[in-house]
Write an enzyme that holds these catalytic residues in place. Structure first.
Site, PDB file in Angstrom:
ATOM      1  N   PHE A  51     -12.789  55.086  91.203  1.00 14.25           N
ATOM      2  CA  PHE A  51     -12.905  53.963  92.124  1.00 14.25           C
ATOM      3  C   PHE A  51     -14.164  53.216  91.692  1.00 14.25           C
ATOM      4  O   PHE A  51     -15.205  53.823  91.449  1.00 14.25           O
ATOM      5  CB  PHE A  51     -13.016  54.468  93.573  1.00 14.25           C
ATOM      6  N   TYR A  89     -13.226  57.766 106.674  1.00 18.59           N
ATOM      7  CA  TYR A  89     -12.306  56.857 107.363  1.00 18.59           C
ATOM      8  C   TYR A  89     -10.885  56.916 106.816  1.00 18.59           C
ATOM      9  O   TYR A  89     -10.034  56.154 107.260  1.00 18.59           O
ATOM     10  CB  TYR A  89     -12.823  55.417 107.363  1.00 18.59           C
ATOM     11  N   LYS A  90     -10.638  57.809 105.873  1.00 17.98           N
ATOM     12  CA  LYS A  90      -9.271  57.941 105.347  1.00 17.98           C
ATOM     13  C   LYS A  90      -8.591  59.093 106.095  1.00 17.98           C
ATOM     14  O   LYS A  90      -8.259  58.948 107.274  1.00 17.98           O
ATOM     15  CB  LYS A  90      -9.333  58.150 103.840  1.00 17.98           C
ATOM     16  N   ASP A  93     -16.441  63.235  94.059  1.00 21.97           N
ATOM     17  CA  ASP A  93     -16.141  62.248  95.094  1.00 21.97           C
ATOM     18  C   ASP A  93     -14.848  62.685  95.768  1.00 21.97           C
ATOM     19  O   ASP A  93     -13.791  62.714  95.135  1.00 21.97           O
ATOM     20  CB  ASP A  93     -15.989  60.857  94.466  1.00 21.97           C
ATOM     21  N   ARG A 118       0.979  51.568  96.875  1.00 21.29           N
ATOM     22  CA  ARG A 118       0.422  52.881  97.245  1.00 21.29           C
ATOM     23  C   ARG A 118       0.942  53.291  98.614  1.00 21.29           C
ATOM     24  O   ARG A 118       0.921  52.501  99.565  1.00 21.29           O
ATOM     25  CB  ARG A 118      -1.107  52.804  97.362  1.00 21.29           C
TER      26      ARG A 118
END
Lengths: 437, 437
Positions: free
Chosen positions: A149, A243-244, A218, A410
């Site tokens: 990312f 937050y995922k 990560d 996705r």
């Protein structure tokens, strides 16, 4: 209460559902009935949208609104400054860190919540370089997962620049071959944000250690979706967002894991007053606190942080192994439904088939006309716009995933609230959109 | 609705109120009646506590709870991922930055909200050093206000270490004499957190510029209490928190000001993906955005940020000059009340008398027995514990200030919600506590 019984507007008004579709819908109903996590869906605020974007922003846990209302009205509004002590605000970063720790296989006292993932990547990489260079000043390279990312790569470049190192991009799978005597730190994503590929954390960590370097993982796309096992695999440092799959809310505070063995040498590039051994002593000289507290920086954002704390309650009785089992079942089932429903050649999964290499999302490339063997057809091309338009239409029809340029759809699968009937419906609507497109 | 009409339990049950007290109470009532900001108090959730700690955590604005409830239930709970665009989440840091900008004398497009003050100090100091060193590589010193709030000093040390500089502590008032050809950056607090002293922003800024260096102002204790005039005085960079006089809530996001002229050369040490020119392009190479956006790092903490946005609404029709006038009147009046009520020698103000040197707080040292000329008396000593115990008792009696080691009682005056009758009551209760102590 299966969503399979709710036909979409399109399905209702479209072509009759064939026997193959019926068979998969029946299978979905059976899988939902047997799902040990099925009841957890009621802990979230959901509607009849098929929400497959929990890998970007998790749904709202029902525990959050009343808790946050109390934090605001009573703790801030009535107790005001006294809440730093009386409401436990001051110690929230470590307390909530310990809640996250359990989900990523870390013992207590090693995780602290706060700041963004990017800021924590900076702390982790700089501190790891400093530890590595105590072992040998010649260690001046930072290996970074080349498909990372982007923010990890940008921040690693800054960390390298400010510590006299060089960044070397390398495929995550090639780290064991690439790591060497000049490597200070390796920064890798546990699950690739784009393809959903799960990287080999135990093997990579062992290879990095064999070369005398440190590894920073990560966990943004793995925490809350599968077992991580930081302590068990001897990981040095790790970061992640909340937050995922952890459902902490938009921009909820991230976290930093520093293995206990490294804590005494953790030398933060952001030594804010919250990381001081005696923060209210207001000394002009910096003396770092021990333990996870050393990873703190400034005053924690209490509203976001306590919303996260409430969001994490849903995990109290959930074994992460159950989550993983359901996640694999969901992604397997989605891939089967897509294969059956979607016209041949229109999408191609770039998510690995092998369970050991798959996270909790499926990424589908919308093939260009040429690649799909349909010259001039389709309107779904590899150009930006093609897959983007497909996703826009999916969202319009109540199936929410997201789009990553240039051509990736996705779909994230959150085992706590996603059911198999929803998965079947998502694949069905995708097929409709592609067939009509 | 003056609090002066509500006798405290102590006043009601204690000694009769003498003519001097009555005169000051009458004067307070008159000042409250003439106060143009008096109506603003109704915009906050307050009770009969005299809250003089808004310089640490501002009171709760009534606009916050309903707005935050909507952000959680609708924007997160219903729209979920769509809110990044549809609810304006993505652009919140700049949008709210512009709201803050007006209060600190900055034109639009120069302030961005996010991260903690400490993290913003790091960005500002490192970026300022980089700009200064483009002017001359020999600029390798960072001057730091020697009485600074500690985190600024700790972070400046880290910034120095990572840019090859040295930190030189210097009294804020001595900066004009100390700044020189080797100075890269000067970091100064606009108002001293301990004494409440207001430093000379225009004069210091001019002196720093005359020496060819850059200045970073920390506005934590001035923003929302007095005019700052960043643009007017040509300030280079500034940072501040939003949870004091701006009432943004506990740990609300901080802000970063980068003067427009410096923005093209602002080279962030924390170049997270939110500061990229095309963040959703997901490019592996970093290309910074233009403008204030370049100061962003990671995903913004939306809940805390939108609470802040609602909190800032109260300022829409408030001229900061009115706030300053009332602030000075409040602190003048408090000092007079303390002088009249408190037994001689028991406290000594370390806040400057001159208006030009005073922020919006009053700091009183609780004198040690020897200093007070009361050998063996009092129990209020300069040791930690003495002043701390006085503050504990004040809080118990409904007057909330705070205590800073070793012997300072801090009282902050927030002109938007603090009235003169409250000020009189605070001084009266303080006198009672000290007399009984």
């Amino acid at each position: 209460m299966s969503d399979a019984t709710i036909p979409t507007a399109e399905a209702a008004g479209g072509e009759p559902i064939g026997p193959e579709r019926t068979a998969l819908a029946d299978e979905a109903a059976g899988l939902d009935a047997a799902d040990p996590l099925r009841a957890k869906r009621a802990a979230f605020t959901l509607d009849d949208t098929v929400y497959l974007d929990g890998n970007s922003l998790g749904a709202l846990p029902r525990a959050v609104p009343p808790r946050l209302a109390d934090v605001v009205a009573r703790e801030w509004g009535e107790l005001r400054i006294r809440s730093w002590e009386e409401s436990g605000w001051w110690t929230a970063p470590e307390r909530i860190g310990d809640r996250v720790a359990r989900l990523i296989g870390a013992g207590p006292g090693q995780v602290v919540v706060g700041d963004s993932t990017s800021v924590n990547v900076f702390k982790a990489v700089v501190a790891a370089v400093r530890i590595a260079q105590q072992r040998g000043a010649h260690r001046d390279q930072i290996l970074v997962d080349e498909a990372t990312f982007p923010t990890d790569g940008y921040i690693a470049e800054s960390a390298a620049r400010m510590t006299g190192c060089t960044v070397l991009p390398v495929a995550a799978g090639d780290v064991p071959a690439a790591v060497g005597a000049r490597t200070a730190v390796v920064l890798v994503n546990h699950v690739d944000y784009r393809t959903g590929r799960l990287h080999d954390l135990p093997g990579t960590t062992a290879a990095v250690h064999a070369a005398g370097a440190l590894v920073v993982w990560d966990l943004c796309h793995s925490a809350g979706a599968l077992p991580v096992g930081l302590d068990a695999h001897g990981v040095d440092l790790a970061v992640g967002c909340t937050y995922k799959y952890l459902n902490g809310g938009p921009g909820a505070p991230a976290y930093l894991y520093v293995a206990r063995a490294h804590q005494p040498r953790f030398d933060s590039p952001l030594p804010g007053w919250n990381s001081h051994a005696d923060p209210f002593g207001m000394a002009s000289a910096y003396t770092p606190a021990g333990g996870a507290v050393r990873g703190r920086v400034g005053t924690p954002d209490i509203l976001s942080m306590l919303a996260l704390e409430a969001a994490l309650e849903v995990w109290d009785d959930v074994p992460i192994e159950d989550v993983r089992a359901k996640s694999l079942a969901l992604t397997d089932f989605f891939l089967r439904c897509v294969e059956r429903y979607v016209p041949a050649g229109r999408v191609r999964s770039i998510t690995p088939t092998a369970h050991a290499e798959r996270g909790s999302q499926v990424a589908l490339r919308c093939a260009a006309a040429g690649e799909a063997g349909e010259p001039g057809g389709a309107g779904v091309t590899a150009e930006a716009g093609g897959a983007g338009e497909v996703m826009t239409e999916l969202v319009r029809r109540g199936v929410v995933g997201d789009f990553r340029r240039p051509d990736v759809l996705r779909f994230g699968f959150t085992p706590l609230y996603t059911g198999f009937a929803e998965v079947e419906r998502a694949a069905r609507v995708l097929a409709d959109v592609l067939r009509e497109g």
